[in-house]
Design an enzyme around this catalytic site. Structure first.
Site, short mmCIF file in Angstrom:
data_model
loop_
_atom_site.label_atom_id
_atom_site.label_comp_id
_atom_site.label_asym_id
_atom_site.label_seq_id
_atom_site.Cartn_x
_atom_site.Cartn_y
_atom_site.Cartn_z
N LYS A 83 0.85 -1.20 0.00
CA LYS A 83 0.00 0.00 0.00
C LYS A 83 0.88 1.24 0.00
O LYS A 83 1.74 1.40 0.87
CB LYS A 83 -0.83 0.00 1.29
CG LYS A 83 -2.32 -0.04 1.08
CD LYS A 83 -2.99 -0.24 2.42
CE LYS A 83 -4.27 0.53 2.50
NZ LYS A 83 -4.91 0.34 3.82
C1 E4P Z 1 -8.33 1.36 3.89
O1 E4P Z 1 -7.54 0.59 3.44
C2 E4P Z 1 -8.22 1.99 5.21
O2 E4P Z 1 -7.55 1.10 6.06
C3 E4P Z 1 -9.54 2.26 5.89
O3 E4P Z 1 -10.63 1.81 5.16
C4 E4P Z 1 -9.68 3.57 6.55
O4 E4P Z 1 -10.92 3.63 7.19
P1 E4P Z 1 -11.28 4.67 8.33
O5 E4P Z 1 -11.65 5.96 7.69
O6 E4P Z 1 -12.45 4.04 9.05
O7 E4P Z 1 -10.06 4.79 9.21
#
Ligand code: E4P
Length: 214
Positions: A83
């Protein structure tokens, strides 16, 4: 549509994996920090369950740092997707990693133009954060509609991974729009299977069954 868990909890992942509805996992630095364990140990344990797609985020901010981290992460297990953040350095790193054959998930995406760039540098997944957009009064699902349309127009192979999902309606709307993947917290995935009429109906069937001569 693929369903991913947005967690670094091995316990949560194991539960959904064993039920058979889980297609992948996304982690991020905040989720990993909650577990109080070494990142690589967690990744190895999650991958050992057999989950075919496990996103692991780099924390370096320069292209060079991202390349070092990304190359190390991908060596951990063939299921790892690296990522990278949606920044100029992240785009540069993604282009290089993708050319090397690494599957990259570009994260922290909040606009259709950012998603267009992620596709152009060869990201395998793009992660638009819809809940965080909703939180500040912007329609997160509208962004999904735009990205799905743009990728269809140009036949980009990048998969739309709907992230920052907060409730089951997000999952249903993303599915209706044709998004490839939704990643969600454990509590949201649990709710996908639940309906009060299912519970009431089952209780009634079991009660009536008691009257059947045995
Ligand atoms: C995506 O890969 C992120 O880890 C995640 O969906 C972020 O979500 P949040 O806004 O609930 O922290």
């Amino acid at each position: 549509m693929k369903l991913f868990l947005d967690t670094a909890s091995v316990k949560e992942i194991r539960t959904m994996w064993e039920i058979g509805i889980l297609d992948g996992v996304t982690t991020n630095p905040s989720l990993v920090a909650k577990e109080g364990r070494k990142f690589e140990d967690l990744l190895r344990e999650i991958c050992a369950l057999g989950v075919p797609s496990v996103s692991a985020e780099v924390v370096g901010t320069t292209t060079d740092q991202m390349l070092v981290e990304g190359r190390r992460l991908r060596e951990i297990h063939p299921s790892i997707y690296v990522k990278t953040p949606m920044t100029p350095d992240g785009l540069r790193a993604t282009k290089i990693l993708a050319a090397e054959g690494t599957r990259v998930n570009m994260t922290l995406v909040f606009s259709a133009n950012q998603a267009l760039l992620a596709a152009k540098v060869g990201a395998a997944y793009v992660s638009p954060f819809i809940g965080r957009l909703d939180d500040q009064g912007q329609d997160g699902m509208e962004l999904i509609r735009e990205i799905v349309q743009i990728y269809r127009n140009y036949h980009f192979p990048t998969q739309v991974l709907v992230a920052s999902v907060r409730h089951p309606i997000h999952v249903m709307d993303a599915a209706k729009l044709g998004a490839d993947i939704a990643t969600m917290p454990y509590a949201v995935m649990e709710k996908l299977a639940q309906h009060p009429l299912t519970d009431i109906g089952l209780a009634r069937f079991l009660k009536d069954w008691e009257k059947v001569p045995k």
